[in-house]
Design an enzyme around this catalytic site. Structure first.
Site, PDB file in Angstrom:
ATOM      1  N   LYS A  72       0.821  -1.213   0.000  1.00 22.47           N
ATOM      2  CA  LYS A  72       0.000   0.000   0.000  1.00 22.47           C
ATOM      3  C   LYS A  72       0.859   1.269   0.000  1.00 22.47           C
ATOM      4  O   LYS A  72       2.055   1.219   0.313  1.00 22.47           O
ATOM      5  CB  LYS A  72      -0.936  -0.035   1.215  1.00 22.47           C
ATOM      6  CG  LYS A  72      -1.988  -1.150   1.126  1.00 22.47           C
ATOM      7  CD  LYS A  72      -2.969  -1.058   2.283  1.00 22.47           C
ATOM      8  CE  LYS A  72      -4.058  -2.113   2.150  1.00 22.47           C
ATOM      9  NZ  LYS A  72      -5.057  -1.991   3.238  1.00 22.47           N
ATOM     10  N   TYR A 112     -12.283  -2.808  -3.881  1.00 23.21           N
ATOM     11  CA  TYR A 112     -12.913  -2.869  -2.557  1.00 23.21           C
ATOM     12  C   TYR A 112     -14.442  -2.866  -2.657  1.00 23.21           C
ATOM     13  O   TYR A 112     -15.127  -2.433  -1.722  1.00 23.21           O
ATOM     14  CB  TYR A 112     -12.434  -1.701  -1.687  1.00 23.21           C
ATOM     15  CG  TYR A 112     -11.022  -1.870  -1.152  1.00 23.21           C
ATOM     16  CD1 TYR A 112     -10.681  -2.966  -0.347  1.00 23.21           C
ATOM     17  CD2 TYR A 112     -10.032  -0.922  -1.418  1.00 23.21           C
ATOM     18  CE1 TYR A 112      -9.394  -3.119   0.155  1.00 23.21           C
ATOM     19  CE2 TYR A 112      -8.743  -1.069  -0.906  1.00 23.21           C
ATOM     20  CZ  TYR A 112      -8.432  -2.166  -0.116  1.00 23.21           C
ATOM     21  OH  TYR A 112      -7.165  -2.316   0.398  1.00 23.21           O
ATOM     22  N   ASN A 177      -2.062   0.050   6.846  1.00 23.19           N
ATOM     23  CA  ASN A 177      -1.612  -1.260   7.325  1.00 23.19           C
ATOM     24  C   ASN A 177      -0.756  -2.015   6.315  1.00 23.19           C
ATOM     25  O   ASN A 177      -0.761  -3.239   6.253  1.00 23.19           O
ATOM     26  CB  ASN A 177      -2.810  -2.087   7.810  1.00 23.19           C
ATOM     27  CG  ASN A 177      -3.853  -2.289   6.727  1.00 23.19           C
ATOM     28  OD1 ASN A 177      -3.634  -1.936   5.569  1.00 23.19           O
ATOM     29  ND2 ASN A 177      -4.983  -2.877   7.090  1.00 23.19           N
ATOM     30  N   HIS A 180      -2.129  -5.297   1.262  1.00 22.08           N
ATOM     31  CA  HIS A 180      -3.399  -5.989   1.013  1.00 22.08           C
ATOM     32  C   HIS A 180      -3.089  -7.416   0.582  1.00 22.08           C
ATOM     33  O   HIS A 180      -2.108  -7.661  -0.110  1.00 22.08           O
ATOM     34  CB  HIS A 180      -4.187  -5.297  -0.112  1.00 22.08           C
ATOM     35  CG  HIS A 180      -5.286  -6.176  -0.641  1.00 22.08           C
ATOM     36  ND1 HIS A 180      -6.534  -6.242  -0.053  1.00 22.08           N
ATOM     37  CD2 HIS A 180      -5.308  -7.073  -1.665  1.00 22.08           C
ATOM     38  CE1 HIS A 180      -7.273  -7.129  -0.705  1.00 22.08           C
ATOM     39  NE2 HIS A 180      -6.554  -7.645  -1.693  1.00 22.08           N
ATOM     40  N   GLU A 191      -9.564 -10.677  -7.884  1.00 22.96           N
ATOM     41  CA  GLU A 191      -8.566  -9.602  -7.801  1.00 22.96           C
ATOM     42  C   GLU A 191      -7.403  -9.776  -8.781  1.00 22.96           C
ATOM     43  O   GLU A 191      -6.907  -8.790  -9.340  1.00 22.96           O
ATOM     44  CB  GLU A 191      -8.028  -9.514  -6.363  1.00 22.96           C
ATOM     45  CG  GLU A 191      -9.078  -8.990  -5.389  1.00 22.96           C
ATOM     46  CD  GLU A 191      -8.684  -9.160  -3.928  1.00 22.96           C
ATOM     47  OE1 GLU A 191      -7.538  -9.548  -3.640  1.00 22.96           O
ATOM     48  OE2 GLU A 191      -9.543  -8.879  -3.060  1.00 22.96           O
TER      49      GLU A 191
END
Ligand code: DAT
Ligand code: MG
Length: 214
Positions: A72, A112, A177, A180, A191
């Site tokens: 990320k 998402y 965080n 992913h 995905e």
């Protein structure tokens, strides 16, 4: 010494005395080059195509199971790309696709999509598609990667992630965080093709696999 040898060879060559030696050395060099070329383009390489038939989304439950991951923006900004991707390599997994992307809002919304109704959806999309840092999208292949990948990542909140996990070692904020990872077979299957076209996936044979899979 090299100079002396060169000088001797040149002097001998001029006199014609070293013709045979020169020819022999030249022939040996040509032979070695030919051997290298034949090894590079020869049958042993061109026939190594067993991985070619693996579908884009992989084969769940086999050694060709695949999962989608993304470093990320926070982790890219903090210089953690190699630290994060290296963990998958060290574990013995095979990276079959990787690219740096500055994702559009549309791509992040599609990625998402299942979180549309959540209160943090807007902030999440804004953050991931801000353009302030790209993401590094990658696909990992190997036995158990969908579950093991999630285990390696830790839980969603880094503060609750065990030390030793990626999130447990790199962050303190739920929205930042680090990484992913697909949360299941269905997630990986949607995905991987969302982020990568077929020709961006490398179906390669990793010869070290014989030291990884018994
Ligand atoms: P995960 O990334 O562990 O699969 P998720 O799919 O539930 O977690 O959520 C996707 C991302 O959205 C998550 O990595 C960070 C963000 N997020 C989740 N819950 C959040 C919350 N309560 N507040 C802010 N951001 C959140
Ligand atoms: Mg998720």
């Amino acid at each position: 010494m090299a100079t002396g040898t060169m000088a001797t060879t040149t002097a001998a060559a001029e006199s014609g005395a070293s013709f045979n030696w020169g020819f022999a050395a030249g022939a040996a060099f040509a032979g070695a080059a030919a051997l290298a070329i034949s090894q590079y383009s020869g049958e042993s390489f061109s026939t190594m195509s067993a991985a070619a038939d693996v579908p884009v989304a992989g084969l769940p439950g086999t050694n060709q199971e695949r999962s989608f991951f993304m470093v990320k923006p926070d982790a890219v900004q903090r210089g953690l790309v190699s630290e994060i991707i290296g963990r998958f390599e060290k574990r013995g997994y095979k990276i079959v696709a990787m690219k740096m992307v500055t994702p559009s809002r549309e791509l992040i919304e599609a990625h998402y999509d299942d979180l549309r109704s959540r209160p943090f959806f807007e902030g999440l999309c804004k953050y991931m598609s801000s353009g302030e840092a790209p993401v590094v999208a990658f696909v990992v292949e190997g036995k158990g990667i969908i579950k093991v990948g999630r285990d390696m990542i830790g839980v969603t909140d880094p503060l609750k992630s065990a030390p030793g996990t990626i999130r447990g070692d790199t962050g303190v904020s739920i929205g930042m965080n680090s990484i992913h990872g697909s949360d299941g077979v269905e997630g990986a299957a949607s995905e991987i093709p969302l982020w990568f076209s077929q020709d961006e996936i490398a179906n390669w044979n990793k010869t070290a696999d014989k030291w990884i899979y018994e």
